[in-house]
Design a protein around this motif. Structure first.
Motif, mmCIF file in Angstrom:
data_model
loop_
_atom_site.group_PDB
_atom_site.id
_atom_site.type_symbol
_atom_site.label_atom_id
_atom_site.label_comp_id
_atom_site.label_asym_id
_atom_site.label_seq_id
_atom_site.Cartn_x
_atom_site.Cartn_y
_atom_site.Cartn_z
ATOM 1 N N ILE A 266 0.852 -1.191 0.000
ATOM 2 C CA ILE A 266 0.000 0.000 0.000
ATOM 3 C C ILE A 266 0.889 1.243 0.000
ATOM 4 C CG2 ILE A 266 -1.710 1.325 1.299
ATOM 5 C CD1 ILE A 266 -2.738 -1.313 2.434
ATOM 6 N N PRO A 267 0.706 2.142 -0.947
ATOM 7 C CA PRO A 267 1.507 3.376 -0.976
ATOM 8 C C PRO A 267 0.949 4.385 0.029
ATOM 9 C CG PRO A 267 -0.010 3.358 -2.825
ATOM 10 C CD PRO A 267 -0.207 2.049 -2.108
ATOM 11 N N TRP A 268 1.486 4.394 1.210
ATOM 12 C CA TRP A 268 0.906 5.229 2.269
ATOM 13 C C TRP A 268 1.186 6.712 2.026
ATOM 14 C CZ3 TRP A 268 -2.829 3.761 5.213
ATOM 15 C CH2 TRP A 268 -2.972 2.409 5.541
ATOM 16 N N ASN A 269 0.442 7.251 1.087
ATOM 17 C CA ASN A 269 0.560 8.680 0.817
ATOM 18 C C ASN A 269 -0.427 9.463 1.683
ATOM 19 O OD1 ASN A 269 -1.960 8.291 -0.408
ATOM 20 N ND2 ASN A 269 -1.068 8.060 -2.437
ATOM 21 N N ARG A 270 -0.429 10.775 1.505
ATOM 22 C CA ARG A 270 -1.271 11.646 2.327
ATOM 23 C C ARG A 270 -2.747 11.284 2.229
ATOM 24 N NH1 ARG A 270 -0.945 17.383 -0.011
ATOM 25 N NH2 ARG A 270 -1.946 16.195 -1.677
ATOM 26 N N GLU A 271 -3.212 11.016 0.989
ATOM 27 C CA GLU A 271 -4.644 10.766 0.783
ATOM 28 C C GLU A 271 -5.106 9.483 1.468
ATOM 29 O OE1 GLU A 271 -3.265 13.682 -2.041
ATOM 30 O OE2 GLU A 271 -2.530 11.664 -1.588
ATOM 31 N N LEU A 272 -4.340 8.419 1.298
ATOM 32 C CA LEU A 272 -4.722 7.145 1.914
ATOM 33 C C LEU A 272 -4.652 7.225 3.441
ATOM 34 C CD1 LEU A 272 -3.073 4.525 -0.474
ATOM 35 C CD2 LEU A 272 -5.481 5.150 -0.293
ATOM 36 N N PHE A 273 -3.716 7.981 3.949
ATOM 37 C CA PHE A 273 -3.615 8.162 5.397
ATOM 38 C C PHE A 273 -4.817 8.937 5.925
ATOM 39 C CE2 PHE A 273 -2.106 10.601 9.128
ATOM 40 C CZ PHE A 273 -1.809 9.533 9.959
ATOM 41 N N MET B 46 -11.657 -1.486 -0.300
ATOM 42 C CA MET B 46 -11.317 -1.735 -1.698
ATOM 43 C C MET B 46 -10.426 -0.640 -2.277
ATOM 44 S SD MET B 46 -12.354 -4.656 -2.288
ATOM 45 C CE MET B 46 -11.775 -4.646 -3.975
ATOM 46 N N LEU B 47 -10.462 0.552 -1.688
ATOM 47 C CA LEU B 47 -9.522 1.596 -2.124
ATOM 48 C C LEU B 47 -8.080 1.140 -1.895
ATOM 49 C CD1 LEU B 47 -11.153 4.897 -0.817
ATOM 50 C CD2 LEU B 47 -10.999 4.124 -3.173
ATOM 51 N N TYR B 48 -7.847 0.520 -0.734
ATOM 52 C CA TYR B 48 -6.494 0.065 -0.406
ATOM 53 C C TYR B 48 -6.101 -1.149 -1.250
ATOM 54 C CZ TYR B 48 -6.806 3.348 3.411
ATOM 55 O OH TYR B 48 -6.934 4.511 4.131
ATOM 56 N N VAL B 49 -7.069 -2.036 -1.502
ATOM 57 C CA VAL B 49 -6.796 -3.178 -2.374
ATOM 58 C C VAL B 49 -6.445 -2.678 -3.778
ATOM 59 C CG1 VAL B 49 -7.776 -5.231 -3.460
ATOM 60 C CG2 VAL B 49 -8.268 -4.732 -1.050
ATOM 61 N N THR B 50 -7.222 -1.695 -4.265
ATOM 62 C CA THR B 50 -6.968 -1.136 -5.595
ATOM 63 C C THR B 50 -5.585 -0.512 -5.688
ATOM 64 O OG1 THR B 50 -9.329 -0.692 -5.874
ATOM 65 C CG2 THR B 50 -7.836 0.491 -7.326
ATOM 66 N N SER B 51 -5.183 0.197 -4.617
ATOM 67 C CA SER B 51 -3.870 0.848 -4.635
ATOM 68 C C SER B 51 -2.727 -0.160 -4.708
ATOM 69 C CB SER B 51 -3.717 1.724 -3.387
ATOM 70 O OG SER B 51 -3.511 0.936 -2.226
ATOM 71 N N MET B 52 -2.987 -1.404 -4.330
ATOM 72 C CA MET B 52 -1.958 -2.445 -4.356
ATOM 73 C C MET B 52 -1.851 -3.131 -5.717
ATOM 74 S SD MET B 52 -2.819 -4.166 -0.645
ATOM 75 C CE MET B 52 -1.585 -5.451 -0.741
ATOM 76 N N VAL B 53 -2.972 -3.266 -6.412
ATOM 77 C CA VAL B 53 -2.961 -4.055 -7.655
ATOM 78 C C VAL B 53 -3.135 -3.200 -8.912
ATOM 79 C CG1 VAL B 53 -3.781 -6.143 -6.514
ATOM 80 C CG2 VAL B 53 -5.439 -4.541 -7.484
ATOM 81 N N ILE B 54 -3.596 -1.957 -8.760
ATOM 82 C CA ILE B 54 -3.762 -1.077 -9.917
ATOM 83 C C ILE B 54 -2.667 -0.021 -9.880
ATOM 84 C CG2 ILE B 54 -5.294 0.508 -11.146
ATOM 85 C CD1 ILE B 54 -6.321 -2.354 -11.123
#
Length: 223
Positions: free
Chosen positions: A8-15, A50-58
């Motif tokens: 997971i790219p822990w950027n500002r938005e996901l945090f 699913m946002l976090y799942v998407t960030s891992m595979v897309i």
């Protein structure tokens, strides 16, 4: 389960989304209607997961483009279907979404169509295959028609907000002006051709203080 994924790219938005969900959890614990609140918490939680799942595979241009194509054409399907329904019935009925879904109601569908519109335009500009580019533009046009005839005032306001931005981003501004200026000149005649119900619905936006539905939404936002 795929091995072809990234962390997971822990950027500002996901945090910030994670913090928002923690806030949702805290307010749900003290909710006035716990049963309904926890049901909503579960539903929203699955969406955010699913946002976090998407960030891992897309990731990468090809996968992002494919995801946008799925989103654009999935929602655009209802734009084409609703636009066809409008043209064949004279626009006297509400365009509605599929029953029992997030976009089942006219306002919800109108919002989804407006969100899909820029995606469709973007995809059409980037697409190299002529036939698919035409399909995307065709879908975008019908999506606008469908959004208007959801009879949702929110959709009308949304279109009024987004269409100028799409015009500014357009590569064919002169051609669009050639089409729009005559339409503006004959606006009075065009208005007479529209269903009276749509005209009346649009005019109620100016008198929102007298509309219980609009005032209840403003009250909910203030709470």
């Amino acid at each position: 389960a795929t091995r072809d994924k990234k962390n997971i790219p822990w950027n500002r938005e996901l945090f910030l989304i994670l913090l928002l969900f923690l806030y949702f959890t805290a307010t749900t614990i003290f909710a006035w209607a716990p049963d309904q609140a926890w049901e909503q918490w579960s539903k929203v939680g699955r969406i955010l997961l699913m946002l976090y799942v998407t960030s891992m595979v897309i990731y990468g241009r090809e996968r992002v483009y494919a995801l946008m194509m799925v989103i654009g054409l999935s929602l655009g399907f209802y734009g084409v279907k609703g636009g066809y329904f409008t043209l064949t019935t004279g626009g006297v009925y509400n365009v509605m979404g599929p029953a029992g879904t997030f976009i089942g109601g006219n306002t919800e569908l109108g919002l989804a169509l407006i969100m899909a519109l820029p995606v469709l335009i973007f995809l059409a500009r980037e697409e190299q295959r002529v036939w698919l580019r035409r399909v995307l533009y065709f879908t975008a046009v019908f999506t606008v028609i469908s959004a208007i005839f959801t009879y949702s005032r929110g959709a009308l306001l949304g279109l009024a907000a987004i269409l100028p931005f799409l015009f500014l981003k357009s590569r064919k501004k002169f051609l669009i002006l050639l089409l729009v200026v005559p339409l503006g000149f004959f606006a009075g005649d065009i208005k007479k051709m529209l269903p009276e119900r749509l005209v009346d619905r649009t005019q109620t936006i100016e008198e929102y203080q007298e509309d219980p539905s609009a005032m209840l939404r403003l009250q909910a936002w203030s709470v």
